[in-house]
Scaffold this motif. Structure first.
Motif, short mmCIF file in Angstrom:
data_model
loop_
_atom_site.label_atom_id
_atom_site.label_comp_id
_atom_site.label_asym_id
_atom_site.label_seq_id
_atom_site.Cartn_x
_atom_site.Cartn_y
_atom_site.Cartn_z
N UNK A 151 33.34 20.29 9.65
CA UNK A 151 32.74 19.87 8.41
C UNK A 151 32.93 18.45 8.35
N UNK A 152 33.96 17.78 9.03
CA UNK A 152 34.18 16.21 8.92
C UNK A 152 33.54 15.49 10.01
N UNK B 127 43.40 -4.77 13.82
CA UNK B 127 42.11 -4.03 14.24
C UNK B 127 42.29 -2.88 14.66
N UNK B 128 41.93 -1.66 13.97
CA UNK B 128 42.51 -0.34 14.39
C UNK B 128 41.48 0.54 15.24
N UNK B 129 41.46 1.42 15.93
CA UNK B 129 40.70 2.13 16.76
C UNK B 129 39.71 2.78 15.90
N UNK B 130 38.49 2.60 15.50
CA UNK B 130 37.65 3.48 14.78
C UNK B 130 37.44 4.70 15.75
N UNK B 131 37.59 5.90 14.67
CA UNK B 131 37.40 7.21 15.40
C UNK B 131 36.72 7.99 14.45
N UNK B 132 36.51 9.24 14.88
CA UNK B 132 35.55 10.35 14.15
C UNK B 132 35.81 11.61 14.64
N UNK B 133 35.18 12.68 13.87
CA UNK B 133 35.35 13.95 14.34
C UNK B 133 34.00 14.28 15.08
#
Length: 392
Positions: free
Chosen positions: A292-293, A374-380
């Motif tokens: 759902x995320x 600067x972070x590592x942008x991530x997602x589900x």
């Protein structure tokens, strides 16, 4: 300081894990040129490195100190967290095959004078660079008493700004909020709906988000989220049909975010960019629940998602080293990056466009002595965390 058997065991494990790891290389930061600090004169005024006290830098800027003092609370209530930072530091230390400094740990919790007593003892012992302390009060105490000629890299932000010859490095919620605001502004979003749980992490990240967004010409509307099963659908629908929402910033833990995500879809907001803090990962880990995320972007540590030079594989390390496992993994990565910043401090501090790809993100240092990450942008994706490929 006397070394315990547990400390020696952890050191032996780390030495075994890092055998064969490749050397870290400093690279261009990869951030837009407008965001790269350019004030060389300010940098030169802030830092005072003793050129004669250590061998010349390597071609990539690697120039560690000769004697490194590490100030950590190795006993007391913060000892568990400090152990993860320490072990991440040692992983970087043993993963480097070039010249390494003599390293000595000072327990800031095992002294009547706390961090300042540990700092004074380290300087008296001949340390030519100090890493730590970890506690915010300790950082302020040391920053009020820094001695010329001994650079300090504190492992937290305090009230006192870094004085001359000092810098501070932190994984504070404020940094996540500012990074999220920059990310959202970079995609052209100006009007942002903020969903905040109101706890300390959410409050601090949200306040920093709002300040940074305002500097980029944006504005935010905050909705408070309470309880495990919040029902905000009417408010979300009202926000969606009001002045308009360009993006959604989510300062919630995973369980609350899972309850809110379907409501965002029902309100017609799931097609807007949705950006969260790293709190989103708290309470996640089951793909069937976390689907759902999908599509929500958030900052994550590089270690565990991409290969980090100088560090062994995250999964293999965590099997044998508890201090790198679960929630402690973030502190382990933080400790590794503290080593990188120590080894490349002079180069990063004096070179405006220099950066180093670390375990928590790509690192650089501002002219004022703040470590910028600067972070590592991530997602589900289908319930699993995947990298979006930014942040190095």
């Amino acid at each position: 300081m006397r070394r315990s058997s547990k400390w020696i065991f952890a050191t032996a494990l780390l030495a075994a894990f890092v055998a064969g790891c490749s050397t870290v290389q400093v690279t261009p930061s990869g951030v837009p040129s407008a965001e790269v600090p350019q004030d060389t004169s300010q940098r030169n005024a802030h830092w005072q490195f003793d050129a004669a006290s250590r061998p010349p830098a390597e071609r990539d800027g690697y120039r560690p100190p000769t004697k490194l003092a590490v100030l950590l609370p190795l006993s007391g209530e913060l000892a568990t967290a400090a152990a993860s930072v320490r072990d991440g530091l040692l992983a970087g230390y043993y993963g480097e095959h070039r010249r390494r400094p003599e390293i000595r740990f000072y327990d800031t919790a095992n002294s009547s004078g706390g961090a300042i007593a540990a700092y004074n003892k380290a300087v008296a012992d001949g340390a030519d660079q100090v890493l730590g302390p970890l506690g915010r009060d300790g950082v302020d105490a040391v920053f009020r008493s820094v001695q010329p000629g001994v650079p300090v890299l504190a492992l937290n932000h305090g009230v006192v700004a870094p004085p001359v010859n000092s810098a501070s490095f932190s994984l504070a919620p404020e940094d996540e909020g500012s990074s999220a605001a920059d990310y959202i502004a970079s995609i052209g979003a100006k009007r942002v709906l903020v969903l905040s749980a109101g706890d300390d992490h959410a409050r601090r990240s949200t306040e920093a988000f709002g300040r940074q967004l305002a500097t980029r010409g944006g504005e935010m509307q905050v909705l408070a989220v309470t309880g495990e099963r919040p029902d905000l659908l009417p408010l979300l629908q009202s926000a969606a049909t009001g002045p308009g929402v360009d993006a959604v910033f989510i300062a919630l833990r995973g369980n609350q975010a899972r309850a809110i995500a379907p409501q965002l879809a029902a309100a017609g907001l799931s097609a807007r960019p949705r950006v969260a803090t790293s709190q989103l990962l708290s309470g996640t880990g089951k793909a069937e629940e976390d689907r759902v995320l999908d599509g929500i972007k958030f900052p994550a540590e590089r270690w565990g998602l991409v290969q980090v030079n100088g560090l062994p594989n995250a999964a293999e390390t965590q099997k044998s080293l508890p201090s790198a496992r679960g929630p402690a993994a973030k502190l382990f990565a933080f400790g590794f990056d503290a080593w990188l910043l120590t080894a490349y401090l002079e180069h990063l501090a004096l070179t405006a466009d220099a950066s180093v790809p670390g375990a928590t993100g790509v690192l650089r240092i501002s002219p004022e002595g703040n470590v910028l990450r600067t972070p590592l942008w991530s997602t589900f994706s289908n319930g699993y965390v995947v990298s979006l490929g930014s942040g190095g």
